[in-house]
Write an enzyme that holds these catalytic residues in place. Structure first.
Site, mmCIF file in Angstrom:
data_model
loop_
_atom_site.group_PDB
_atom_site.id
_atom_site.type_symbol
_atom_site.label_atom_id
_atom_site.label_comp_id
_atom_site.label_asym_id
_atom_site.label_seq_id
_atom_site.Cartn_x
_atom_site.Cartn_y
_atom_site.Cartn_z
ATOM 1 N N HIS A 40 11.870 5.355 1.575
ATOM 2 C CA HIS A 40 12.149 3.922 1.726
ATOM 3 C C HIS A 40 11.053 3.124 1.025
ATOM 4 C CE1 HIS A 40 9.128 4.749 4.767
ATOM 5 N NE2 HIS A 40 8.796 3.473 4.647
ATOM 6 N N HIS A 126 5.646 0.102 -3.131
ATOM 7 C CA HIS A 126 5.750 1.446 -3.696
ATOM 8 C C HIS A 126 6.636 2.296 -2.796
ATOM 9 C CE1 HIS A 126 2.518 1.595 -0.733
ATOM 10 N NE2 HIS A 126 2.874 2.852 -0.545
#
Length: 180
Positions: A40, A126
């Protein structure tokens, strides 16, 4: 309940990220690599939250997305956050970063008004592929991994629960808010 707010990915993207992760795993000397289903992009880590806090978080998420339209991110190159000889290995994102930062900043502001502390560190979006990864030469790994740019359609944000099931860390969406 331990929770965070994230952007989830569809199955095709998770497969793509998993392939990159598996290649990196083969090229590293070890580490704790993210399970495919847990991949995720974190917007906000909350931590432990009771039912009252969960209700406030859901309200904040609804308020955050009221005026924000769907947008597209793009996958970028691999990178690391270093911790002595071990690293957090991540995949960077690009694309409509101004819209991602708008979601992040609005979420921070709305949660702050509801009593949740703002993040002190700058937001560095990120996709974590592994923790405690032992890498001798990141540039060498980047050269060997087949990377291609992929689009990530962001049309919702999710409240995720982090828990252990049968000894494995599992992230499960417990609430979603669609963008406009």
């Amino acid at each position: 309940m331990r929770v965070f707010i994230a952007i989830e990915f569809n199955g095709e993207l998770k497969e793509f990220f998993n392939e990159i992760k598996l290649q990196a795993k083969d090229l590293s000397a070890g580490g704790n690599f993210t399970h495919k289903d847990n991949i995720h992009l974190t917007l906000k880590f909350i931590g432990e939250a009771d039912e009252k806090s969960i209700t406030a978080i859901k309200e904040a998420m609804k308020e955050t997305v009221e005026m924000i339209k769907s947008f597209t991110l793009l996958t970028k190159e691999l990178g690391t956050f270093s911790r002595k000889s071990k690293h957090i290995l991540w995949l960077g994102v690009g694309g409509e970063m101004d819209k991602l930062k708008t979601v992040y900043n609005e979420l921070e502001d709305v949660l702050d008004r509801r009593g949740f502390n703002k993040e002190e560190r700058p937001y560095s979006p990120h996709i974590t592929l592994g923790r405690q990864v032992i890498i001798e030469d990141l540039d060498s790994i980047k050269d060997k991994i087949r990377m291609e740019e992929r689009e990530i359609m962001v049309d919702s944000i999710s409240l995720m629960e982090s828990k252990r099931e049968k000894g494995a860390l599992v992230y499960k969406a417990i609430y979603r808010c669609s963008l406009q």
